[in-house]
Design a protein around this motif. Structure first.
Motif, PDB file in Angstrom:
ATOM      1  N   VAL A  73       6.931   5.691 -14.117  1.00 34.47           N
ATOM      2  CA  VAL A  73       5.530   5.744 -13.687  1.00 34.47           C
ATOM      3  C   VAL A  73       5.277   4.937 -12.418  1.00 34.47           C
ATOM      4  N   ASP A  74       4.233   5.353 -11.723  1.00 34.93           N
ATOM      5  CA  ASP A  74       3.654   4.573 -10.632  1.00 34.93           C
ATOM      6  C   ASP A  74       2.262   4.179 -11.113  1.00 34.93           C
ATOM      7  N   ILE A  75       1.898   2.922 -10.942  1.00 36.57           N
ATOM      8  CA  ILE A  75       0.551   2.495 -11.324  1.00 36.57           C
ATOM      9  C   ILE A  75      -0.024   1.673 -10.192  1.00 36.57           C
ATOM     10  N   PHE A  76      -1.197   2.061  -9.724  1.00 36.49           N
ATOM     11  CA  PHE A  76      -1.846   1.260  -8.699  1.00 36.49           C
ATOM     12  C   PHE A  76      -3.346   1.199  -8.914  1.00 36.49           C
TER      13      PHE A  76
END
Lengths: 147, 131
Positions: free
Chosen positions: B28-31
């Motif tokens: 995942v990418d979380i921003f």
């Protein structure tokens, strides 16, 4: 259907083979040499390969791409799939995790020798690239009658 | 061996537990930005019909089943992917509006947008200088 792949997990020889690959990659000391094109463990994108007497199916789990970002070529029985996935990670956002692969990738697969490089089809759906390569007639099992 | 394994994987007894155990963790990418949090997850092979996003209390669960067209008679030659399920869960903090999550799935990438409560969004604090 997919059980074909999950079934591999239980195979002792397969696990030994994987262990060997891991050793090979982490230390480079394993007495048996690795194949030149064998991937490092954890290579992206992951690949599955299934075979029938008629054809070989290669699945590349590479989500978030478009067809023009993929570069597929076959030379005799060597299938190469490359491309790039660009993920823009803007500075002004606060990032907590960036686990997804970003950048170029390339994977090469040595197929059985009897595949026909003229008869290859590729489709991309739900983030999986499916390359189907037909095998030559002569390689398919024939029933032999006893006279 | 293959046919048998395939059958046992689709049996109901114990399958749920087994599936949870064997599931793969999607990367995942979380921003975060001022309005909320965005989560993007790689879940290749999952169609909209086989995707499941659920919020229970403060837990966010994303789950999906992989489906690919493989001939019944095919023999597995090589497999990096050895499960048919993606699954991962996250904890949501209170300032997020769990009931307003927007989810979209495209080419095997799940994108979730989780907005923050308006009163929880960061405010710029003016610093006054005293003369």
């Amino acid at each position: 259907m997919f059980g074909t792949f999950t079934g591999l997990q239980g195979n002792l020889f397969d696990q030994l083979d994987r262990l060997q690959r891991e050793l090979d990659d982490s230390f480079g000391l394993w007495p048996q040499a690795a194949e030149l094109r064998s991937p490092a463990v954890g290579s992206w994108p992951p690949i599955n390969i299934g075979a029938t007497p008629q054809r070989v199916d290669v699945y590349l789990f590479a989500p978030g791409l478009t067809a023009d970002e993929l570069d597929i070529s076959i030379q005799q029985n060597l299938l190469t799939i490359g491309g790039q996935r660009r993920i823009e990670r803007a500075e002004e956002q606060r990032w907590y995790r960036s686990e997804r692969h970003s950048g170029e990738f390339r994977r090469a697969v040595t197929l059985p020798e009897d595949v026909d490089p003229e008869r290859v089809e590729a489709t991309y759906r739900d983030g999986v690239l499916h390359v189907s390569v037909q095998r030559r007639e002569s390689a398919q099992p024939r029933r032999i009658t006893v006279s | 061996m293959n046919a048998k394994t395939s059958t046992s994987m689709t049996d109901t007894a114990g399958t749920a537990a087994r599936a949870a155990q064997d599931a793969m963790r999607p990367p995942v990418d979380i921003f975060e930005d001022a309005e909320g949090i965005t989560l993007e997850a790689d879940m290749p092979g999952v169609s909209k019909e086989r995707l499941h996003v659920q919020v229970d209390a403060n837990t966010l669960l994303i789950e999906g089943e992989v489906q690919i067209d493989l001939p019944e008679t095919a023999e597995a030659v090589y497999a990096d992917v050895r499960s048919t399920r993606w699954r991962r869960s996250f904890t949501l903090s209170n300032e997020l509006e769990a009931d307003k999550i927007d989810a979209s799935l495209r080419d095997g990438v799940l994108r979730l947008r989780i907005p923050k409560h308006p009163q929880q969004r960061p405010r710029r604090i003016e610093v006054r200088t005293t003369g």
